[in-house]
Design a protein around this motif. Structure first.
Motif, mmCIF file in Angstrom:
data_model
loop_
_atom_site.group_PDB
_atom_site.id
_atom_site.type_symbol
_atom_site.label_atom_id
_atom_site.label_comp_id
_atom_site.label_asym_id
_atom_site.label_seq_id
_atom_site.Cartn_x
_atom_site.Cartn_y
_atom_site.Cartn_z
ATOM 1 N N VAL A 156 39.453 -3.350 19.628
ATOM 2 C CA VAL A 156 40.161 -3.375 18.330
ATOM 3 C C VAL A 156 39.976 -4.695 17.718
ATOM 4 C CG1 VAL A 156 42.309 -3.113 17.372
ATOM 5 C CG2 VAL A 156 41.285 -1.309 19.129
ATOM 6 N N PHE A 157 40.438 -5.699 18.516
ATOM 7 C CA PHE A 157 40.559 -7.045 18.058
ATOM 8 C C PHE A 157 38.834 -7.522 17.415
ATOM 9 C CE2 PHE A 157 44.378 -7.854 20.296
ATOM 10 C CZ PHE A 157 45.303 -8.387 19.187
ATOM 11 N N LEU A 158 37.970 -6.655 17.829
ATOM 12 C CA LEU A 158 36.462 -7.156 17.506
ATOM 13 C C LEU A 158 36.337 -6.589 15.821
ATOM 14 C CD1 LEU A 158 34.008 -8.313 18.135
ATOM 15 C CD2 LEU A 158 33.168 -6.117 18.853
ATOM 16 N N GLU A 159 36.958 -5.502 15.734
ATOM 17 C CA GLU A 159 37.043 -4.998 14.336
ATOM 18 C C GLU A 159 37.812 -5.813 13.441
ATOM 19 O OE1 GLU A 159 34.566 -3.236 13.811
ATOM 20 O OE2 GLU A 159 34.112 -2.646 16.188
ATOM 21 N N LEU A 160 38.991 -6.472 13.975
ATOM 22 C CA LEU A 160 39.872 -7.111 13.027
ATOM 23 C C LEU A 160 39.314 -8.639 12.838
ATOM 24 C CD1 LEU A 160 43.179 -5.849 14.298
ATOM 25 C CD2 LEU A 160 41.850 -5.126 12.457
ATOM 26 N N SER A 161 38.465 -8.940 13.629
ATOM 27 C CA SER A 161 38.101 -10.156 13.628
ATOM 28 C C SER A 161 37.208 -10.769 12.504
ATOM 29 C CB SER A 161 37.278 -10.763 14.736
ATOM 30 O OG SER A 161 35.930 -9.961 15.199
ATOM 31 N N SER A 162 36.563 -9.524 11.677
ATOM 32 C CA SER A 162 35.844 -9.934 10.575
ATOM 33 C C SER A 162 36.679 -9.755 9.306
ATOM 34 C CB SER A 162 34.803 -8.922 10.461
ATOM 35 O OG SER A 162 34.462 -8.831 8.932
ATOM 36 N N GLU A 163 36.604 -10.897 8.510
ATOM 37 C CA GLU A 163 37.348 -11.118 7.365
ATOM 38 C C GLU A 163 37.274 -10.035 6.254
ATOM 39 O OE1 GLU A 163 38.217 -14.225 3.452
ATOM 40 O OE2 GLU A 163 36.828 -15.004 5.323
ATOM 41 N N GLN A 164 35.804 -9.640 6.187
ATOM 42 C CA GLN A 164 35.552 -8.589 5.335
ATOM 43 C C GLN A 164 36.143 -7.076 5.642
ATOM 44 O OE1 GLN A 164 31.669 -6.209 4.125
ATOM 45 N NE2 GLN A 164 31.982 -8.243 2.669
#
Length: 215
Positions: free
Chosen positions: A13-21
């Protein structure tokens, strides 16, 4: 698996949120559903770039497309979004947390820390007292306090009295080590104030230790 935490699932989940876009897409879709092309223009992103991130968020179960071609958050996505406020609040106030901690608060309050995300950190005794007084003045039904110190001055006591006369209920938890102002000690012994205590318009409790003032 570490204790009750599945590190792999949390990391995904954090991996998906780690992208600014991708994070901007989630924040935008929480406001309203929209098409991929519209968001690409808003975010000034290329078609391949925005398509890639929409695909990732869809595969992660965070967003979905409806029959009209508009994207929106899934129920899972909305649940994740509800936690983002907490993730935003702490880094936004990291200097504060160098010298302060919420570790003494019950977990149920810590888990709701995101509710403070739109709040403003006020420093300086005079500014704090002005805001404190304004909060009291605007109360209509009740005032709940957790107080480390009790520096009630004449203005604050006047405001409290006015609120009590307008049927506002006041509940306070004081630290056992709290310093109490002379003004408060004086007014609490006056007959009109005792009446509010007797009819339970004012309720007070003592706690062994309070590390944070809330009102």
């Amino acid at each position: 698996m570490l204790g009750n935490y599945d590190a792999e699932k949390i990391a995904s989940v954090f991996l998906e949120l780690s992208s600014e876009q991708r994070l901007k897409i989630i924040l935008r879709l929480e406001q309203e559903k929209t098409k991929m092309s519209v968001l690409a223009k808003e975010l000034d992103a290329t078609a391949p770039e925005i398509h890639r991130n929409f695909t990732r968020l869809s595969k992660a179960g965070l967003i979905e497309k409806d029959v009209d071609g508009n994207y929106g958050l899934t129920n899972f996505g909305k649940t994740v979004f509800a936690q983002i406020n907490s993730l935003m609040f702490v880094p936004n106030h990291k200097n504060y947390f160098k010298n302060h901690t919420f570790s003494t608060l019950p977990n149920k309050f810590i888990q709701r820390i995101g509710s403070l995300n739109e709040s403003e950190l006020v420093t300086g005794f005079i500014k704090v007292m002005e805001l404190w007084n304004a909060i009291y003045k605007n109360s209509e039904d009740y005032l709940y306090n957790v107080l480390v110190e009790v520096p009630y001055d004449a203005n604050l006591i006047k405001t409290l009295t006015d609120r009590l006369k307008n049927n506002v209920k006041i509940k306070s938890i004081f630290s056992e080590s709290a310093n109490v102002s002379k003004e408060r000690k004086s007014v609490i012994n006056q007959s009109f104030f005792k009446k509010f205590i007797m009819d339970e318009s004012i309720k007070r409790k003592m706690n062994k230790k309070s590390a944070l003032s809330l009102f």
